[in-house]
Motif scaffolding. Structure first.
Motif, PDB file in Angstrom:
ATOM      1  N   SER A 150      32.403  17.805  32.624  1.00  0.00           N
ATOM      2  CA  SER A 150      31.305  17.601  33.569  1.00  0.00           C
ATOM      3  C   SER A 150      30.839  18.945  34.095  1.00  0.00           C
ATOM      4  CB  SER A 150      31.774  16.733  34.741  1.00  0.00           C
ATOM      5  OG  SER A 150      32.591  17.480  35.632  1.00  0.00           O
ATOM      6  N   ALA A 151      29.799  18.901  34.921  1.00  0.00           N
ATOM      7  CA  ALA A 151      29.314  20.119  35.574  1.00  0.00           C
ATOM      8  C   ALA A 151      30.229  20.555  36.710  1.00  0.00           C
ATOM      9  CB  ALA A 151      27.898  19.908  36.091  1.00  0.00           C
ATOM     10  N   SER A 152      31.309  19.827  36.925  1.00  0.00           N
ATOM     11  CA  SER A 152      32.309  20.187  37.938  1.00  0.00           C
ATOM     12  C   SER A 152      33.687  20.336  37.290  1.00  0.00           C
ATOM     13  CB  SER A 152      32.356  19.123  39.036  1.00  0.00           C
ATOM     14  OG  SER A 152      31.114  18.991  39.673  1.00  0.00           O
ATOM     15  N   ALA A 153      33.726  20.835  36.077  1.00  0.00           N
ATOM     16  CA  ALA A 153      34.981  20.883  35.328  1.00  0.00           C
ATOM     17  C   ALA A 153      35.881  22.042  35.748  1.00  0.00           C
ATOM     18  CB  ALA A 153      34.695  20.978  33.829  1.00  0.00           C
ATOM     19  N   VAL A 154      35.319  23.079  36.372  1.00  0.00           N
ATOM     20  CA  VAL A 154      36.122  24.240  36.763  1.00  0.00           C
ATOM     21  C   VAL A 154      36.707  24.053  38.161  1.00  0.00           C
ATOM     22  CG1 VAL A 154      36.061  26.720  37.276  1.00  0.00           C
ATOM     23  CG2 VAL A 154      34.876  25.816  35.265  1.00  0.00           C
ATOM     24  N   LYS A 155      35.842  23.691  39.119  1.00  0.00           N
ATOM     25  CA  LYS A 155      36.302  23.474  40.491  1.00  0.00           C
ATOM     26  C   LYS A 155      35.212  22.798  41.289  1.00  0.00           C
ATOM     27  CE  LYS A 155      35.106  28.217  41.898  1.00  0.00           C
ATOM     28  NZ  LYS A 155      35.631  29.469  42.485  1.00  0.00           N
ATOM     29  N   VAL A 156      35.598  22.220  42.405  1.00  0.00           N
ATOM     30  CA  VAL A 156      34.671  21.677  43.387  1.00  0.00           C
ATOM     31  C   VAL A 156      35.053  22.237  44.750  1.00  0.00           C
ATOM     32  CG1 VAL A 156      34.115  19.560  42.140  1.00  0.00           C
ATOM     33  CG2 VAL A 156      36.092  19.605  43.658  1.00  0.00           C
ATOM     34  N   GLY A 157      34.107  22.205  45.686  1.00  0.00           N
ATOM     35  CA  GLY A 157      34.398  22.702  47.024  1.00  0.00           C
ATOM     36  C   GLY A 157      33.380  22.189  48.019  1.00  0.00           C
ATOM     37  N   GLY A 158      33.757  22.220  49.291  1.00  0.00           N
ATOM     38  CA  GLY A 158      32.885  21.740  50.351  1.00  0.00           C
ATOM     39  C   GLY A 158      31.607  22.551  50.443  1.00  0.00           C
TER      40      GLY A 158
END
Length: 377
Positions: free
Chosen positions: A261-269
């Motif tokens: 997905s477009a969030s495969a590396v990391k997510v954050g607030g």
């Protein structure tokens, strides 16, 4: 592809900063420039005007001197000083920082030092009303010796709570400031310890408690089972507090990177979650591989109004915002691409006004119609 909004522009950029009024001028004789004016917190003042708290990354004009690379640092006794390291001992390929090549731990230093500048806007964010150089927030403790970064501002029961990331050799921590008028802030100290970034306090209480998004980081992550939809890496967690000073992390994970997905590396607030008639609106960032530091996009989710740990909807297929290179094409010295980092939100009559950092360079304001967040189920 994300939607291109009719009202989407740069409101504040490096050229808008008057470095004659920089806090570094008090002790530093070196020439400097503004590497970026970005990642602004955003809130509504009692007057109805808006306040952006802008991160100013101020860098040495001549970071290389006689085969040494130099870093800026705040010293409790000496004020702002420079430190020198042999050029052959570091990797300086990233314009934002340099990494030391040897040592038992991964160590880096920054090419700039960040401080916070309050910028007052009109009530709809159309224009700048005043830049409050007399209210800047700068290092004042050892745990801030390399600067103060990425403010987020939430107003809860009439008090403004601003979380920031403080950087030092001591620790990489979240520090809280509070204010009763939205402009004059007092530091309350460290509330989350080492490498817990992107702490964002909800704009309002739930079940009588403060709630926050957190994002602990590390150098080591354990593998998920091969059939899991999740990818290992930095994720968004939840925490609660009785007083905004003492925080209890939730036991269960919250939003995690998702494979392919477009969030495969990391997510954050991203922005402070705000309460709507459908639940808590949460705007956050997701990262995938690409570019110099990854491709940062803005996504959104809805959380249960009574229990924020319950995810009602997650919209991470089509981004809410993506970087737009044309917005910063006339700003000198851009050094990143594909990065939008949303950090503030206020509600207008028919729209939400979202403040973002564009390519770690400038402050972007985007008006997004409320209909964008209509139910999908």
């Amino acid at each position: 592809m994300s939607t291109v909004y009719e009202n989407d522009r740069i409101i504040f950029a490096p050229g808008d900063v008057d470095l004659r009024l920089s806090p570094l001028r008090g002790s530093l004789l070196e020439a400097t420039f503004v590497l970026g004016a970005f990642n602004p917190g955003l809130t509504v003042l009692p007057s109805g005007n808006l306040l952006m708290m802008v991160r100013i990354a101020e860098a040495l004009a001549h970071p290389i001197k006689e085969n040494n690379v130099r870093a800026l640092r705040w010293d409790e006794d000496l004020g702002y000083v420079t430190d020198e390291y042999p050029l052959e001992s570091v990797d300086a390929s990233d314009p934002r920082k340099f990494h030391f090549l040897e040592g038992p731990s991964k160590v880096m230093a920054l090419t700039s030092l960040s401080w916070l500048l309050p910028v007052e806007l009109s009530s709809g964010g159309e224009r700048i009303e005043r830049v409050h150089y007399d209210k800047v927030i700068q290092p004042q403790a050892g745990f801030q010796e390399y600067g103060i970064e990425d403010p987020r501002i939430s107003r809860v029961d009439g008090t403004y709570y601003m979380t920031t990331c403080s950087v030092s050799a001591e620790r990489h921590s979240t520090v809280l400031y509070t204010s009763i008028d939205g402009i004059n802030y007092s530091m309350r100290g460290i509330i989350l310890d080492h490498q817990n970034k992107d702490m964002v306090i909800f704009e309002g209480k739930s079940a009588g408690k403060f709630h926050a998004l957190t994002r602990p980081m590390g150098e080591l992550y354990f593998a998920y089972p091969s059939r899991s939809p999740h990818a290992p890496g930095p994720s968004i967690n939840l925490a609660s507090s009785p007083d905004a000073l003492h925080w209890k992390p939730a036991d269960k994970p919250f939003i995690r990177p998702r494979k392919l997905s477009a969030s495969a590396v990391k997510v954050g607030g991203g922005t402070p979650p705000i309460l709507t008639d459908r639940g808590w609106l949460m705007v956050y960032h997701g990262v995938e591989e690409g570019g110099t530091v990854g491709i940062y996009r803005t996504f959104w989710a809805l959380l249960d109004p009574e229990d924020p740990s319950v995810l009602l909807e997650v919209h991470d297929d089509a981004p809410l915002l993506e970087s737009r290179s044309e917005l910063t094409s006339d700003i000198p010295n851009p050094y990143l691409t594909d990065v939008v980092f949303s950090t503030g939100i206020v509600e207008l009559e028919h729209e939400y006004l979202i403040a973002s950092g564009e390519n770690d360079l400038a402050c972007r304001l985007t008006r997004i119609p409320k209909s964008t967040f209509k139910p999908t189920k």
